[in-house]
Design a protein around this motif. Structure first.
Motif, mmCIF file in Angstrom:
data_model
loop_
_atom_site.group_PDB
_atom_site.id
_atom_site.type_symbol
_atom_site.label_atom_id
_atom_site.label_comp_id
_atom_site.label_asym_id
_atom_site.label_seq_id
_atom_site.Cartn_x
_atom_site.Cartn_y
_atom_site.Cartn_z
ATOM 1 N N ASP A 52 0.801 -1.220 0.000
ATOM 2 C CA ASP A 52 0.000 0.000 0.000
ATOM 3 C C ASP A 52 0.839 1.278 0.000
ATOM 4 O OD1 ASP A 52 1.003 -0.183 2.528
ATOM 5 O OD2 ASP A 52 -0.931 -0.334 3.550
ATOM 6 N N HIS A 53 2.143 1.147 0.129
ATOM 7 C CA HIS A 53 3.018 2.316 0.117
ATOM 8 C C HIS A 53 3.528 2.650 -1.289
ATOM 9 C CE1 HIS A 53 5.530 -1.228 0.307
ATOM 10 N NE2 HIS A 53 6.563 -0.527 -0.101
ATOM 11 N N ILE A 54 3.227 1.795 -2.259
ATOM 12 C CA ILE A 54 3.744 1.973 -3.616
ATOM 13 C C ILE A 54 2.626 2.472 -4.535
ATOM 14 C CG2 ILE A 54 4.797 0.838 -5.610
ATOM 15 C CD1 ILE A 54 6.002 -1.197 -3.705
ATOM 16 N N PRO A 55 2.832 3.601 -5.224
ATOM 17 C CA PRO A 55 1.816 4.071 -6.170
ATOM 18 C C PRO A 55 1.632 3.071 -7.318
ATOM 19 C CG PRO A 55 3.463 5.770 -5.731
ATOM 20 C CD PRO A 55 3.992 4.502 -5.149
ATOM 21 N N ILE A 56 0.401 2.905 -7.763
ATOM 22 C CA ILE A 56 0.135 2.050 -8.923
ATOM 23 C C ILE A 56 0.483 2.839 -10.177
ATOM 24 C CG2 ILE A 56 -1.653 0.827 -10.212
ATOM 25 C CD1 ILE A 56 -3.118 0.421 -7.556
ATOM 26 N N ARG A 57 1.225 2.210 -11.080
ATOM 27 C CA ARG A 57 1.683 2.911 -12.278
ATOM 28 C C ARG A 57 0.534 3.136 -13.256
ATOM 29 N NH1 ARG A 57 6.237 -1.531 -12.979
ATOM 30 N NH2 ARG A 57 7.213 -1.267 -10.940
ATOM 31 N N THR A 58 0.556 4.301 -13.860
ATOM 32 C CA THR A 58 -0.418 4.587 -14.911
ATOM 33 C C THR A 58 -0.001 3.867 -16.191
ATOM 34 O OG1 THR A 58 0.764 6.538 -15.693
ATOM 35 C CG2 THR A 58 -0.838 6.853 -13.907
ATOM 36 N N VAL A 119 -5.147 2.009 -15.668
ATOM 37 C CA VAL A 119 -5.037 3.212 -14.850
ATOM 38 C C VAL A 119 -4.507 4.320 -15.743
ATOM 39 C CG1 VAL A 119 -3.855 4.288 -12.901
ATOM 40 C CG2 VAL A 119 -4.706 1.948 -12.701
ATOM 41 N N SER A 120 -5.322 5.354 -15.963
ATOM 42 C CA SER A 120 -4.906 6.441 -16.862
ATOM 43 C C SER A 120 -4.451 7.682 -16.108
ATOM 44 C CB SER A 120 -6.050 6.808 -17.809
ATOM 45 O OG SER A 120 -7.210 7.184 -17.086
ATOM 46 N N GLY A 121 -4.725 7.748 -14.801
ATOM 47 C CA GLY A 121 -4.313 8.918 -14.042
ATOM 48 C C GLY A 121 -4.162 8.602 -12.566
ATOM 49 N N ARG A 122 -3.381 9.453 -11.869
ATOM 50 C CA ARG A 122 -3.152 9.289 -10.436
ATOM 51 C C ARG A 122 -2.957 10.674 -9.831
ATOM 52 N NH1 ARG A 122 1.456 6.556 -10.573
ATOM 53 N NH2 ARG A 122 2.744 8.407 -10.328
ATOM 54 N N TYR A 123 -3.559 10.921 -8.669
ATOM 55 C CA TYR A 123 -3.379 12.196 -7.987
ATOM 56 C C TYR A 123 -3.492 11.960 -6.484
ATOM 57 C CZ TYR A 123 -8.421 11.746 -8.784
ATOM 58 O OH TYR A 123 -9.701 11.255 -8.894
ATOM 59 N N GLU A 124 -2.904 12.862 -5.722
ATOM 60 C CA GLU A 124 -2.920 12.710 -4.274
ATOM 61 C C GLU A 124 -4.301 13.047 -3.722
ATOM 62 O OE1 GLU A 124 0.146 14.288 -1.865
ATOM 63 O OE2 GLU A 124 1.741 13.917 -3.340
ATOM 64 N N LYS A 125 -4.675 12.373 -2.646
ATOM 65 C CA LYS A 125 -5.936 12.680 -1.980
ATOM 66 C C LYS A 125 -5.925 14.143 -1.538
ATOM 67 C CE LYS A 125 -6.471 8.057 -0.028
ATOM 68 N NZ LYS A 125 -6.525 7.262 1.212
ATOM 69 N N GLY A 126 -7.070 14.767 -1.669
ATOM 70 C CA GLY A 126 -7.155 16.160 -1.259
ATOM 71 C C GLY A 126 -6.945 17.123 -2.399
ATOM 72 N N TRP A 177 -7.219 2.894 -3.871
ATOM 73 C CA TRP A 177 -6.187 1.867 -4.105
ATOM 74 C C TRP A 177 -6.744 0.466 -3.965
ATOM 75 C CZ3 TRP A 177 -4.352 -1.600 -0.388
ATOM 76 C CH2 TRP A 177 -3.218 -2.329 -0.740
ATOM 77 N N ASN A 178 -7.621 0.243 -2.985
ATOM 78 C CA ASN A 178 -8.092 -1.113 -2.724
ATOM 79 C C ASN A 178 -9.141 -1.584 -3.722
ATOM 80 O OD1 ASN A 178 -9.987 0.705 -1.700
ATOM 81 N ND2 ASN A 178 -10.651 -0.664 -0.073
ATOM 82 N N ALA A 179 -9.508 -0.741 -4.690
ATOM 83 C CA ALA A 179 -10.425 -1.163 -5.754
ATOM 84 C C ALA A 179 -9.675 -1.631 -6.993
ATOM 85 C CB ALA A 179 -11.372 -0.025 -6.118
ATOM 86 N N ILE A 180 -8.340 -1.571 -6.954
ATOM 87 C CA ILE A 180 -7.506 -2.011 -8.077
ATOM 88 C C ILE A 180 -6.710 -3.221 -7.609
ATOM 89 C CG2 ILE A 180 -5.710 -1.351 -9.718
ATOM 90 C CD1 ILE A 180 -6.534 1.594 -9.185
ATOM 91 N N LYS A 181 -6.833 -4.322 -8.309
ATOM 92 C CA LYS A 181 -6.207 -5.567 -7.878
ATOM 93 C C LYS A 181 -5.302 -6.131 -8.975
ATOM 94 C CE LYS A 181 -8.186 -5.730 -3.859
ATOM 95 N NZ LYS A 181 -7.375 -5.480 -2.654
#
Length: 227
Positions: A52-58, A119-126, A177-181
């Motif tokens: 859970d500490h590793i970002p999922i790659r786009t 996964v086409s995009g990633r951004y920080e919460k908030g 994160w927990n919706a991507i497996k």
């Protein structure tokens, strides 16, 4: 498992040699980046799903730094909606919406609905795009600081006309994160190596009580007739 099995195993160990990527192209052993695990061991879906500490790659990041060939990505997503198609659309319908746990993390029979996704995009919460609900009590999700944009393409049919199919595209934002497996692709584990050990296991008659071993030829004939 008996002398025959033991002899076969001893012979296998004596002659065993690692396979090559050419002969076992799908095996996860050949698709591990040593830098990711630190020891060169194969990367499993289980390890990816608890990291859970590793970002999922786009998708674009994976073009430069791909995941192992043995892994596939799937997402919890519900692609059903109220629109009814009376005819096959001329263009690919596009639906864009935020992730909704009550809609997307629903049981389909005895299982959640998992679909192939990108996964086409990633951004920080908030960030401005995020509508993260802090009431989520999943421990791993709390530890993960990103939300994602996923894309899913699904094949659908016109109502009552299963012969006319078309593709429908969904873009879903604020995906946790927990919706991507990660899943292991079929036939990539070591059990499918071409030089894996395979031998039948035989049980000696001596292990069974004598009273059980009264199945004569006549009884055998009757039993076969039942089948």
């Amino acid at each position: 498992y008996g002398e025959e099995w033991q002899n076969a195993w001893d012979e296998h160990v004596k002659k065993w040699e690692p396979t090559s990527k050419t002969s076992d192209y799908n095996n996860m052993t050949w698709w591990t980046n040593e830098a990711e695990t630190g020891n060169g061991d194969p990367i499993t879906a289980y390890e990816m799903n608890i990291a859970d500490h590793i970002p999922i790659r786009t998708w674009s990041e994976q073009q430069i730094n791909p995941y192992p060939h043995s892994l596939a990505m799937q997402c919890y997503v519900n692609t059903n909606h109220d629109a009814e198609y009376l005819f096959v659309p001329k263009t690919t319908p596009l639906y864009r919406r935020p992730f909704d746990e009550d809609t997307d993390m629903v049981m389909d029979g005895d299982d959640y609905k998992l679909m192939n996704c990108q996964v086409s995009g990633r951004y920080e919460k908030g960030e401005v795009n995020s509508s993260d609900d802090s009431s989520d009590d999943d421990e791993h999700q709390h530890n993960h600081k990103y939300l994602y944009v996923i894309e899913v393409v699904v094949e659908k049919t016109v109502d009552d006309d299963n012969d006319s199919s078309f593709l429908e595209r969904h873009i879903i934002t604020d995906v946790p994160w927990n919706a991507i497996k990660f899943m292991e692709k079929h036939y990539t584990s070591d059990v499918f190596l071409k030089n894996a050990f395979r031998h039948e296991m035989k049980l000696p008659d001596e292990i069974f009580p004598k009273s059980w071993m009264n199945f004569g030829e006549k009884q055998k004939a009757k039993w076969y007739q039942l089948w």
